[in-house]
Design a protein around this motif. Structure first.
Motif, PDB file in Angstrom:
ATOM      1  N   THR A 176      -6.076  -0.660   6.956  1.00  0.00           N
ATOM      2  CA  THR A 176      -5.137   0.448   7.112  1.00  0.00           C
ATOM      3  C   THR A 176      -4.912   1.138   5.775  1.00  0.00           C
ATOM      4  O   THR A 176      -4.671   0.482   4.760  1.00  0.00           O
ATOM      5  CB  THR A 176      -3.798  -0.046   7.672  1.00  0.00           C
ATOM      6  OG1 THR A 176      -4.047  -0.834   8.843  1.00  0.00           O
ATOM      7  CG2 THR A 176      -2.920   1.128   8.064  1.00  0.00           C
ATOM      8  N   ALA A 213      -3.006  -4.353  11.584  1.00  0.00           N
ATOM      9  CA  ALA A 213      -1.709  -4.498  12.224  1.00  0.00           C
ATOM     10  C   ALA A 213      -1.473  -5.951  12.606  1.00  0.00           C
ATOM     11  O   ALA A 213      -2.369  -6.664  13.012  1.00  0.00           O
ATOM     12  CB  ALA A 213      -1.628  -3.611  13.453  1.00  0.00           C
ATOM     13  N   GLY A 214      -0.226  -6.347  12.483  1.00  0.00           N
ATOM     14  CA  GLY A 214       0.125  -7.743  12.758  1.00  0.00           C
ATOM     15  C   GLY A 214       0.425  -8.462  11.464  1.00  0.00           C
ATOM     16  O   GLY A 214      -0.012  -8.055  10.403  1.00  0.00           O
ATOM     17  N   GLY A 215       1.208  -9.514  11.522  1.00  0.00           N
ATOM     18  CA  GLY A 215       1.542 -10.220  10.294  1.00  0.00           C
ATOM     19  C   GLY A 215       2.543  -9.433   9.471  1.00  0.00           C
ATOM     20  O   GLY A 215       3.281  -8.617   9.985  1.00  0.00           O
ATOM     21  N   TYR A 216       2.567  -9.670   8.186  1.00  0.00           N
ATOM     22  CA  TYR A 216       3.573  -9.072   7.340  1.00  0.00           C
ATOM     23  C   TYR A 216       3.353  -7.586   7.121  1.00  0.00           C
ATOM     24  O   TYR A 216       4.291  -6.862   6.864  1.00  0.00           O
ATOM     25  CB  TYR A 216       3.635  -9.799   5.990  1.00  0.00           C
ATOM     26  CG  TYR A 216       4.435 -11.061   6.070  1.00  0.00           C
ATOM     27  CD1 TYR A 216       3.891 -12.223   6.585  1.00  0.00           C
ATOM     28  CD2 TYR A 216       5.754 -11.091   5.639  1.00  0.00           C
ATOM     29  CE1 TYR A 216       4.633 -13.387   6.655  1.00  0.00           C
ATOM     30  CE2 TYR A 216       6.502 -12.250   5.706  1.00  0.00           C
ATOM     31  CZ  TYR A 216       5.932 -13.392   6.213  1.00  0.00           C
ATOM     32  OH  TYR A 216       6.677 -14.538   6.290  1.00  0.00           O
ATOM     33  N   ASN A 217       2.094  -7.122   7.181  1.00  0.00           N
ATOM     34  CA  ASN A 217       1.824  -5.700   6.989  1.00  0.00           C
ATOM     35  C   ASN A 217       2.369  -5.158   5.686  1.00  0.00           C
ATOM     36  O   ASN A 217       2.799  -4.010   5.626  1.00  0.00           O
ATOM     37  CB  ASN A 217       2.433  -4.869   8.115  1.00  0.00           C
ATOM     38  CG  ASN A 217       1.555  -4.882   9.346  1.00  0.00           C
ATOM     39  OD1 ASN A 217       1.917  -4.374  10.368  1.00  0.00           O
ATOM     40  ND2 ASN A 217       0.385  -5.473   9.226  1.00  0.00           N
ATOM     41  N   GLU A 218       2.380  -5.959   4.643  1.00  0.00           N
ATOM     42  CA  GLU A 218       2.875  -5.463   3.371  1.00  0.00           C
ATOM     43  C   GLU A 218       1.954  -4.362   2.878  1.00  0.00           C
ATOM     44  O   GLU A 218       0.731  -4.506   2.897  1.00  0.00           O
ATOM     45  CB  GLU A 218       2.947  -6.597   2.343  1.00  0.00           C
ATOM     46  CG  GLU A 218       3.592  -6.194   1.035  1.00  0.00           C
ATOM     47  CD  GLU A 218       3.816  -7.379   0.120  1.00  0.00           C
ATOM     48  OE1 GLU A 218       3.434  -8.498   0.495  1.00  0.00           O
ATOM     49  OE2 GLU A 218       4.369  -7.179  -0.971  1.00  0.00           O
ATOM     50  N   GLN A 219       2.560  -3.262   2.432  1.00  0.00           N
ATOM     51  CA  GLN A 219       1.777  -2.145   1.935  1.00  0.00           C
ATOM     52  C   GLN A 219       1.724  -2.206   0.412  1.00  0.00           C
ATOM     53  O   GLN A 219       2.755  -2.384  -0.245  1.00  0.00           O
ATOM     54  CB  GLN A 219       2.374  -0.813   2.399  1.00  0.00           C
ATOM     55  CG  GLN A 219       2.291  -0.644   3.911  1.00  0.00           C
ATOM     56  CD  GLN A 219       2.740   0.712   4.403  1.00  0.00           C
ATOM     57  OE1 GLN A 219       2.683   1.708   3.670  1.00  0.00           O
ATOM     58  NE2 GLN A 219       3.175   0.770   5.648  1.00  0.00           N
ATOM     59  N   PHE A 239       0.582  -0.210  -3.106  1.00  0.00           N
ATOM     60  CA  PHE A 239       0.430   1.169  -3.535  1.00  0.00           C
ATOM     61  C   PHE A 239      -0.438   1.295  -4.783  1.00  0.00           C
ATOM     62  O   PHE A 239      -0.412   0.426  -5.669  1.00  0.00           O
ATOM     63  CB  PHE A 239       1.805   1.788  -3.820  1.00  0.00           C
ATOM     64  CG  PHE A 239       2.548   2.164  -2.573  1.00  0.00           C
ATOM     65  CD1 PHE A 239       3.187   1.203  -1.810  1.00  0.00           C
ATOM     66  CD2 PHE A 239       2.589   3.486  -2.158  1.00  0.00           C
ATOM     67  CE1 PHE A 239       3.865   1.548  -0.652  1.00  0.00           C
ATOM     68  CE2 PHE A 239       3.268   3.842  -1.000  1.00  0.00           C
ATOM     69  CZ  PHE A 239       3.910   2.868  -0.251  1.00  0.00           C
TER      70      PHE A 239
END
Lengths: 115, 112
Positions: free
Chosen positions: A31, A98-104, A106
């Motif tokens: 993503t 998608a799924g889990g913590y999905n930490e973004q 930067f």
């Protein structure tokens, strides 16, 4: 592990010119997000890709902004023609599927100044 | 439409003081909440991520709490240092994998 890479770091253009930004996400992150941050404000999502498909571009000014993500890895964001109000920092982020913590995570951003 | 508000907009404290930054959001049906730090001219550094099922997360001198039902989160910084000076941003994710909705940030200055 390398982080999210962006280039250029700074760009100054005149209004009505075109500009392009490049982003390379963290390896394996499916993503990818492009955010616009105007001075003094929080970032706002422009477009989100899942692999090389667009998931959310509801806030992208499509008359002048375009983005692509070829082969589901690198992405480019283009502005054509630029307006004064496009002066901002353009941030790229990536996350695992998608799924889990999905930490973004930067990148350092590209600071655009439109004169 | 989700809206995120951060109070105060700016905060100046002497070194060593404990402090609390506040974040509120209008739609409590969130997936998770992240706190970020942003230094001038730099990108965002993730500090803490709290899943919707969690109440708090801790990392070193930082502690973030989440009260989903009331739409609030706080970031507690213990024994502040000049190096903590930065803008702190709160952001929520509505559903797994979706966009972050950010507040406008709190600009923190810690004076030596």
């Amino acid at each position: 592990e390398a982080g999210v890479a962006q280039s250029p770091r700074y760009k100054i253009i005149e209004k009505r010119q075109s500009v392009a930004f490049w982003c390379n996400p963290i390896s394996g992150h499916a993503t990818l997000y492009w955010y616009q941050q105007i001075l003094g404000q929080g970032p706002k999502l422009l477009i989100q890709f899942q692999n090389n498909g667009v998931v959310d571009d509801s806030q992208l000014p499509k008359d002048r902004f375009s983005a692509e993500r070829l082969k589901g890895v690198d992405s480019t964001l283009k502005i054509q023609p630029a307006k004064l109000e496009d002066s901002a920092v353009y941030l790229c982020a990536s996350s695992l599927v998608a799924g889990g913590y999905n930490e973004q995570f930067f990148g350092p951003g590209t600071r655009l100044t439109v004169l | 439409k989700q809206e995120v508000t951060q109070i105060p907009a700016a905060l100046s404290v002497p070194e060593g003081e404990n402090l609390v930054l506040n974040c509120s959001f209008t739609d409590s049906a969130i997936y998770n909440l992240q706190w970020f730090r942003q230094d001038p001219g730099k990108g965002l550094t993730s500090l803490l991520l709290i899943q919707s099922s969690q109440r708090e997360q801790t990392s070193g001198r930082l502690n973030a709490s989440l009260d989903k039902s009331s739409g609030r989160s706080t970031l507690y910084i213990a024994a502040s240092q000049p190096g903590d000076s930065a803008t702190y941003l709160c952001a929520v994710v509505q559903t797994s994998g979706s966009r972050l909705t950010f507040g406008e940030g709190t600009q923190l200055t810690v004076n030596p």
